[in-house]
Design a protein around this motif. Sequence first.
Motif, mmCIF file in Angstrom:
data_model
loop_
_atom_site.group_PDB
_atom_site.id
_atom_site.type_symbol
_atom_site.label_atom_id
_atom_site.label_comp_id
_atom_site.label_asym_id
_atom_site.label_seq_id
_atom_site.Cartn_x
_atom_site.Cartn_y
_atom_site.Cartn_z
ATOM 1 N N VAL A 1 0.836 -1.211 0.000
ATOM 2 C CA VAL A 1 0.000 0.000 0.000
ATOM 3 C C VAL A 1 0.866 1.254 0.000
ATOM 4 C CG1 VAL A 1 -0.418 0.430 2.486
ATOM 5 C CG2 VAL A 1 -2.225 0.890 0.827
ATOM 6 N N LEU A 2 2.081 1.142 0.510
ATOM 7 C CA LEU A 2 2.997 2.290 0.432
ATOM 8 C C LEU A 2 3.370 2.572 -1.028
ATOM 9 C CD1 LEU A 2 5.297 1.503 3.495
ATOM 10 C CD2 LEU A 2 3.291 3.014 3.406
ATOM 11 N N LEU A 3 3.550 1.520 -1.823
ATOM 12 C CA LEU A 3 3.813 1.693 -3.254
ATOM 13 C C LEU A 3 2.590 2.276 -3.959
ATOM 14 C CD1 LEU A 3 5.693 -1.657 -3.989
ATOM 15 C CD2 LEU A 3 6.687 0.628 -3.648
ATOM 16 N N LEU A 4 1.405 1.790 -3.577
ATOM 17 C CA LEU A 4 0.162 2.337 -4.135
ATOM 18 C C LEU A 4 0.065 3.828 -3.826
ATOM 19 C CD1 LEU A 4 -2.649 2.062 -5.450
ATOM 20 C CD2 LEU A 4 -3.508 1.285 -3.225
ATOM 21 N N TRP A 5 0.354 4.197 -2.587
ATOM 22 C CA TRP A 5 0.298 5.601 -2.170
ATOM 23 C C TRP A 5 1.276 6.440 -3.001
ATOM 24 C CZ3 TRP A 5 3.115 9.594 -0.162
ATOM 25 C CH2 TRP A 5 2.404 10.609 0.494
ATOM 26 N N LEU A 6 2.487 5.923 -3.188
ATOM 27 C CA LEU A 6 3.472 6.655 -3.994
ATOM 28 C C LEU A 6 3.018 6.793 -5.446
ATOM 29 C CD1 LEU A 6 6.806 5.182 -2.588
ATOM 30 C CD2 LEU A 6 5.954 7.534 -2.294
ATOM 31 N N SER A 7 2.321 5.778 -5.969
ATOM 32 C CA SER A 7 1.841 5.872 -7.350
ATOM 33 C C SER A 7 0.748 6.936 -7.482
ATOM 34 C CB SER A 7 1.343 4.511 -7.856
ATOM 35 O OG SER A 7 0.068 4.183 -7.360
ATOM 36 N N ILE A 8 -0.048 7.108 -6.443
ATOM 37 C CA ILE A 8 -1.070 8.172 -6.461
ATOM 38 C C ILE A 8 -0.377 9.532 -6.408
ATOM 39 C CG2 ILE A 8 -3.080 9.175 -5.297
ATOM 40 C CD1 ILE A 8 -3.511 6.298 -4.095
ATOM 41 N N LEU A 9 0.618 9.641 -5.559
ATOM 42 C CA LEU A 9 1.382 10.884 -5.479
ATOM 43 C C LEU A 9 2.022 11.204 -6.826
ATOM 44 C CD1 LEU A 9 2.268 13.161 -3.574
ATOM 45 C CD2 LEU A 9 4.291 11.779 -3.025
ATOM 46 N N ALA A 10 2.552 10.190 -7.498
ATOM 47 C CA ALA A 10 3.135 10.406 -8.832
ATOM 48 C C ALA A 10 2.069 10.877 -9.819
ATOM 49 C CB ALA A 10 3.796 9.116 -9.332
ATOM 50 N N TYR B 1 -8.463 10.416 -3.519
ATOM 51 C CA TYR B 1 -7.907 9.065 -3.627
ATOM 52 C C TYR B 1 -6.687 8.936 -2.709
ATOM 53 C CZ TYR B 1 -6.126 4.917 -6.232
ATOM 54 O OH TYR B 1 -5.676 3.682 -6.631
ATOM 55 N N LEU B 2 -5.825 9.954 -2.718
ATOM 56 C CA LEU B 2 -4.656 9.939 -1.845
ATOM 57 C C LEU B 2 -5.086 9.895 -0.377
ATOM 58 C CD1 LEU B 2 -1.493 10.126 -1.897
ATOM 59 C CD2 LEU B 2 -1.805 12.568 -1.473
ATOM 60 N N PHE B 3 -6.078 10.702 -0.017
ATOM 61 C CA PHE B 3 -6.564 10.707 1.366
ATOM 62 C C PHE B 3 -7.191 9.364 1.731
ATOM 63 C CE2 PHE B 3 -7.233 15.483 0.610
ATOM 64 C CZ PHE B 3 -5.946 15.775 0.978
ATOM 65 N N TRP B 4 -7.972 8.806 0.807
ATOM 66 C CA TRP B 4 -8.643 7.520 1.036
ATOM 67 C C TRP B 4 -7.610 6.406 1.254
ATOM 68 C CZ3 TRP B 4 -13.454 6.006 2.042
ATOM 69 C CH2 TRP B 4 -13.843 4.689 1.806
ATOM 70 N N VAL B 5 -6.593 6.371 0.423
ATOM 71 C CA VAL B 5 -5.573 5.335 0.552
ATOM 72 C C VAL B 5 -4.701 5.585 1.786
ATOM 73 C CG1 VAL B 5 -3.541 4.295 -0.565
ATOM 74 C CG2 VAL B 5 -5.649 4.618 -1.854
ATOM 75 N N THR B 6 -4.504 6.823 2.175
ATOM 76 C CA THR B 6 -3.801 7.121 3.422
ATOM 77 C C THR B 6 -4.573 6.530 4.596
ATOM 78 O OG1 THR B 6 -2.864 9.154 2.500
ATOM 79 C CG2 THR B 6 -2.930 8.969 4.906
ATOM 80 N N PHE B 7 -5.890 6.724 4.593
ATOM 81 C CA PHE B 7 -6.740 6.148 5.643
ATOM 82 C C PHE B 7 -6.694 4.621 5.583
ATOM 83 C CE2 PHE B 7 -10.979 4.717 7.107
ATOM 84 C CZ PHE B 7 -10.881 5.136 8.430
ATOM 85 N N ALA B 8 -6.787 4.059 4.369
ATOM 86 C CA ALA B 8 -6.738 2.601 4.204
ATOM 87 C C ALA B 8 -5.401 2.045 4.697
ATOM 88 C CB ALA B 8 -6.969 2.225 2.748
ATOM 89 N N ALA B 9 -4.313 2.768 4.435
ATOM 90 C CA ALA B 9 -3.001 2.320 4.901
ATOM 91 C C ALA B 9 -2.942 2.324 6.429
ATOM 92 C CB ALA B 9 -1.898 3.202 4.317
ATOM 93 N N ALA B 10 -3.520 3.343 7.045
ATOM 94 C CA ALA B 10 -3.565 3.388 8.509
ATOM 95 C C ALA B 10 -4.378 2.212 9.055
ATOM 96 C CB ALA B 10 -4.145 4.723 8.982
#
Length: 162
Positions: free
Chosen positions: A112-121, A140-149
């Motif tokens: 999910v950290l890679l997913l988060w970085l891909s959204i940032l990219a 999407y970035l906020f949603w995946v940040t929450f999902a990662a937490a």
Amino acid sequence: MHLSKTWILPAIVAAIAAAIVAVLGATITDLGPWYQGLAKPSWNPPDWVFPIGWTLIYALNTAAIVSAWRAAPTPRVSDTVIGLFALNAFLNITWSMIFFRIQRPDWAFIEVLLLWLSILALIMYSWRVSKSAALLFLPYLFWVTFAAALNWAVVDLNGPFG
């Protein structure tokens, strides 16, 4: 408002791609006994929130990718936008596979950290061609940040796995 023909193909392709990612993710996601048996944090939303959240995210992503694709000044830039979107879609589906099918939230957290970085990219690259596209990717970035937490909390409450 009249949509020009140049909007039709990008909109159709982006909508189909988002729908494919959504269907694959939903198919892979298994909320059965293993998932239900996991300890989750008190701030974990009810299960019905996730399909609503993901539907909204995929709709915004579709609008964002169409906006970035249309604003791309060259075919190379539009190809890069599509490539980043494809990589992101792959990582999105892979997370569901690792978490729900392989049942390894610990590995899923790394992914999910890679997913988060891909959204940032996607956000950073889109910003260069379409600020509105970049802003549409922010939820999407906020949603995946929450999902990662949440993912990390599941690891912390239930590990070790495997």
